[in-house]
Design a protein around this motif. Structure first.
Motif, short mmCIF file in Angstrom:
data_model
loop_
_atom_site.label_atom_id
_atom_site.label_comp_id
_atom_site.label_asym_id
_atom_site.label_seq_id
_atom_site.Cartn_x
_atom_site.Cartn_y
_atom_site.Cartn_z
N HIS A 4 0.83 -1.21 0.00
CA HIS A 4 0.00 0.00 0.00
C HIS A 4 0.87 1.25 0.00
O HIS A 4 0.51 2.27 -0.63
CB HIS A 4 -0.92 0.00 1.22
N ARG A 7 2.26 1.81 -3.59
CA ARG A 7 1.21 2.37 -4.45
C ARG A 7 1.05 3.86 -4.19
O ARG A 7 1.04 4.70 -5.11
CB ARG A 7 -0.12 1.64 -4.21
N ALA A 8 0.92 4.21 -2.91
CA ALA A 8 0.73 5.61 -2.54
C ALA A 8 1.95 6.45 -2.91
O ALA A 8 1.82 7.60 -3.38
CB ALA A 8 0.45 5.72 -1.04
N SER A 23 -8.53 7.54 -10.85
CA SER A 23 -8.90 6.28 -10.20
C SER A 23 -8.87 5.12 -11.19
O SER A 23 -9.06 5.31 -12.40
CB SER A 23 -10.31 6.39 -9.59
N SER A 63 -3.18 3.68 -10.47
CA SER A 63 -2.92 2.29 -10.11
C SER A 63 -4.15 1.52 -10.58
O SER A 63 -5.23 1.65 -10.00
CB SER A 63 -2.73 2.14 -8.60
N PRO A 339 -7.22 0.57 -0.38
CA PRO A 339 -7.26 1.15 -1.73
C PRO A 339 -8.58 0.91 -2.46
O PRO A 339 -8.95 1.67 -3.34
CB PRO A 339 -6.11 0.43 -2.46
N TYR A 340 -9.30 -0.16 -2.09
CA TYR A 340 -10.54 -0.51 -2.80
C TYR A 340 -11.67 -0.76 -1.79
O TYR A 340 -12.10 -1.91 -1.59
CB TYR A 340 -10.33 -1.74 -3.68
#
Length: 881
Positions: A4, A7-8, A23, A63, A339-340
């Motif tokens: 995570h 990704r960030a 998004s 992403s 994230p989701y």
């Protein structure tokens, strides 16, 4: 760094470089039937690369959720075998739409990799397309990568394309040398080696061309950049683990499965293989279902079904014989909730879809076992030593029966499986599927429409304010070709700069109407929306001649438009009512709104009860009676979703969207036409509810005058039945129940009498039908005027009278052939009733089967009954041993 955090960090870096953070788009590509699934970050930007769409930004980063399990990019069979292949993965990407090009892309990639992530430069290798001297020079002079660590490779490795058609271009890849401990040990091991030592991290695609269906490449309007870097691979490097499955993005899922199976990861190679497969496939299944894909026997749903069943097969290898995958989906949702978050919100739906599929597969395996046992018995009776590849593939493709299970069962009976024949049948199926998807795309992206769009630009829709405007005729297509004019009697497709005609999209049918000018009249039979922005008016020139450049008056059929609007607003009310009555798991999965009716498909896992149906209808009609204003407002998509508007599955939305709201009851993103207020609908009446696929229900309904007419018709029918039965309407139900019960008693009595009469005749006057073959008494005959349900009892009675033998009978009933066969117990070692029926059923264009002592079949060709019955004697001659 955790997955995570990586990704960030990627998104934060590119945001600092003035990139718009976008998004992830859904796994089902919007408005792109050429792709099964979103397989790269650039898919949602395809129209931007092609010049068909513009955005408010020229740089973007994302992403992106990706699935590679069908079409050109298909990693399904490799999953679990390697440390890096997945069906589901996340792709980090940065994009430039005519802004920076090769130099900017290379500089950003190198800075992020070496300065932000601090990967050692001495371990990094670069590949470029063999003819791309410019990229080679930039890597060497700007990034200061030594020339001996920059390799030129061919089209297979360094020329990227999204699919059979679409944007493409040369690419450059960054690889990392992970050291000898990850390699194959060969002295020539290098970047081109297939082992895990030199791992590709980042692919920079220099998007320069568009490839059409004929393979021709044309320059894109503006050279652009598309990059992709697998999050899981990058995490494995930064977390210093052996492979992707040991990262914190997948290892917690493996640990969860290990707990269910009581198998430790790392203890056994075969178990590890299965654990990896289940971990990967559980992610793919969860995200696909979360994005609205449901298991089925074709297209995307078929791929999802294969993914789920492959996971279940590996679960069986681990000893997980009961449903388990639905539990793993909970682990996936928990791990990915940051994230989701929508995955966590949809978990109930995801779990229910998966457990339904698990239970279905258990049933399928049981059914497949019976089929393969019959098949093996038949093959052995014919002296065969192998199961044909076509039969093994049929078991696999139709029933989901795993090939390795067919091989195991065959081995127990001394039979091999023709693997070459299986692979051949698999190749034919894949080619058929590929051709089907390729063809689906070509009709939508027809070059003629693209040329029109490029020439005149998007069509402005002006139908919200009224049904008539004047507009300039910008283009004419006749027989798929652009022409300057068209005359009386010719069928045409017309394009205007602006139009009040609604082009079919979002489930709403296109408008009908007329287009006229002095002495000229065109009747518009349909209106379509092409390439998301171009509205085409399909019609016929009734009078006069039309020419490009003419100013014409466009008038929509007001009655048809009004009826469509009633049904569209009612669809929004129905959607909201379904969620209230059935639950939040209800999601729209398709709709059709036309002037005469509405159809609404939605996710739900059981038939709707009569009481639920009544309640849904009541809620919609209550809302109609409140005469609430139907309001629409345009806003940014982020604001719309923040306000709670529902976005519909399969629709592609731009940065600005239209929200249609009905007080606090319903709010949806919708570009369709609606009534002024709910009261305009008048009346809402459901006329049908049923299943259209696993987990998908369909409601059809009428509104306004159509609903009123349906109610009046029903009243007339009920009134007529009441007169015939001499009862009042409130007495009708009780009267019908009594009549049905009486009828059932009479039918039972009549059937019993017929069966007794038939049994009494069993064995009488049958000498002409009985033959003795190899010491076996065989009776084969056609019975006249016999219910197929009585054949079994007739066979039982006849076998008893014969004592020992085979009885095969057939009859014609309601235009169809019925066959049945029975073998006495003493002959079961020599004859098999199911195999005999399988041989004679095709003669009457039918099929069937059964057990060794009793079997039945049905067929379409009644006229071939005698031929089928007579063939029995020859079959026994050959089969009896």
């Amino acid at each position: 760094m955790t997955g995570h955090e990586i990704r960030a960090g990627f998104l934060k870096y590119f945001q600092s470089k003035d990139h718009e953070l976008v998004s992830s788009s859904p796994l089902v590509p919007g408005n792109d039937p050429t792709l099964l699934f979103t397989n790269a970050g650039m898919v949602q930007f395809k129209d931007v690369f092609l010049g068909n769409e513009t955005r408010s930004y020229r740089r973007a980063a994302s992403s992106q959720k990706c699935v590679r399990a069908g079409g050109k990019h298909n990693d399904l069979e490799e999953v679990g075998k390697t440390a890096r292949h997945h069906t589901f993965f996340e792709m980090l990407g940065n994009f430039s739409f005519g802004d920076y090009f090769k130099e900017g892309a290379i500089e950003c990639a190198w800075e992020f990799i070496t300065e932000v992530l601090k990967l050692p430069k001495e371990n990094l290798w670069i590949t470029v397309y063999k003819d791309d001297d410019e990229a080679r020079r930039i890597w060497n002079t700007k990034a200061l990568v030594p020339a001996d660590r920059i390799m030129g490779l061919g089209e297979k490795d360094n020329f990227w394309s999204m699919g059979e058609t679409g944007p493409c271009g040369p690419c450059s890849e960054i690889h990392i040398d992970r050291g000898p401990g990850h390699g194959c040990g060969r002295p020539d091991c290098g970047v081109e080696c297939e082992c895990d030592r030199f791992m590709e991290l980042w692919n920079l695609v220099f998007m320069q061309f568009n490839r059409d269906a004929a393979g021709k490449m044309s320059p894109l309007p503006k050279p652009s950049i598309d990059t992709g870097m697998g999050l899981e691979r990058l995490a494995s490097v930064l977390q210093r683990v052996q492979g992707n499955y040991e990262t914190d993005l997948l290892k917690p899922i493996i640990d969860f499965i290990s707990g269910l199976a009581e198998k430790s990861y790392g203890a056994n190679a075969d178990s590890d293989f299965s654990l990896r497969v289940i971990a990967d496939h559980s992610r793919a299944a969860s995200f696909l279902i979360g994005d609205g894909v449901l298991p089925s026997n074709e297209g995307r749903g078929y791929v999802l079904r294969r993914i789920i069943r492959r996971a279940l097969r590996h679960g069986k290898r681990l000893g997980l014989d009961k449903p388990f995958l639905y539990q793993v989906s909970g682990s996936v949702a928990e791990l990915m909730k940051t994230p989701y978050p929508d995955l966590k919100e949809r978990l109930n739906t995801i779990a229910r879809v998966i457990i339904n599929e698990e239970e279905r597969f258990i049933h399928t395996l049981d059914y497949g076992l019976r089929i393969i046992e019959d098949l093996i018995a038949d093959l052995k009776s014919k002296g065969k030593t192998a199961i044909p590849g076509e039969e093994a593939f049929k078991l696999y493709d139709t029933y989901g029966f795993p090939l390795d299970l067919s091989e195991d069962i065959g081995k127990e009976h001394g039979l091999a499986v023709d693997r070459q024949g299986f692979e051949s049948a698999m190749s034919v199926q894949k080619e058929r599927a590929r051709a089907s998807w390729k063809g689906a795309g070509e009709s939508v992206v027809a070059q003629a429409y693209r040329d029109i769009l490029n020439a005149i630009g998007p069509t402005g829709f002006r139908g919200y304010a009224g049904a008539s405007i004047d507009s300039e005729l910008k283009g004419i297509l006749k027989d798929g070709r652009e022409v300057e004019s068209a005359s009386q009697g010719e069928e045409v497709e017309l394009f205007f700069s602006e139009t009040p005609f609604y082009g079919e999209s979002g489930g709403q049918a296109g408008d009908k109407g007329i287009i006229k000018r002095n002495g000229t009249l065109v009747e518009v039979a349909d209106t379509q929306k092409i390439l998301a922005k171009l509205i085409v008016h399909k019609g016929k020139v009734i009078e006069g001649k039309i020419r490009k450049g003419d100013s014409m008056h466009l008038h929509v059929d007001a009655r048809s438009r009004s009826a469509t609007a009633l049904n569209h607003t009612a669809t929004h009310l129905l959607h909201a009512a379904l969620r209230l009555v059935l639950g939040d798991h209800v999601k729209q999965s398709g709709s059709m709104v036309s002037p005469d009716r509405l159809r609404f498909d939605f996710t739900h896992f059981a038939a709707i009860t009569p009481r639920e149906m009544e309640h849904i209808e009541e809620i919609v009609n209550e809302r109609i009676q409140k005469n609430t204003l139907v309001e629409s407002e345009e806003m940014s998509i982020d604001l719309a979703l923040e306000k709670g508007a529902t976005a519909l599955f399969g629709e592609k939305y731009g940065e600005r969207v239209r929200v249609v709201a009905i007080a606090d009851f319903s709010s949806e993103l919708c570009g369709g036409t609606h009534t002024r207020a709910t009261g305009d609908i008048g009346l809402f009446k459901i006329i049908h509810e049923g299943s259209v696929a696993a987990g998908i229900r369909r409601i059809e309904a009428l509104t306004g005058p159509g609903a009123y007419s349906r109610v009046k018709d029903m009243e007339k029918i009920i009134s007529g039945v009441c007169r015939s039965l001499k009862v009042q309407p409130h007495e009708l139900a009780e009267k019908v129940e009594k009549l049905l019960e009486k009828n059932k008693e009479l039918e039972h009595a009549m059937r019993s009498m017929k069966e007794k009469a038939l049994q009494a005749k069993a064995g009488e006057g049958l000498a002409s039908f009985v033959k003795t073959i190899k010491g076996i008494t065989v009776l084969a005959q056609v019975l006249e005027n016999v219910d197929p349900g009585s054949l079994r009892s007739y066979i039982d009675a006849t076998r008893n009278k014969l004592g020992s033998g085979l009885v095969v009978v057939g009859t014609a009933h309601n235009g169809k052939a019925a066959l049945a066969a029975g073998v006495t117990k003493d002959l079961l070692g020599r004859l098999h009733a199911g195999n005999i029926i399988k041989e004679i059923a095709p003669i009457v264009d039918g099929s069937g089967g059964g057990k060794a002592d009793m079997a039945q079949a049905g067929g379409k060709s009644v006229e071939k009954l005698q031929e089928a019955i007579k063939s029995v004697y020859g079959i026994v001659e050959r089969m009896a041993s």
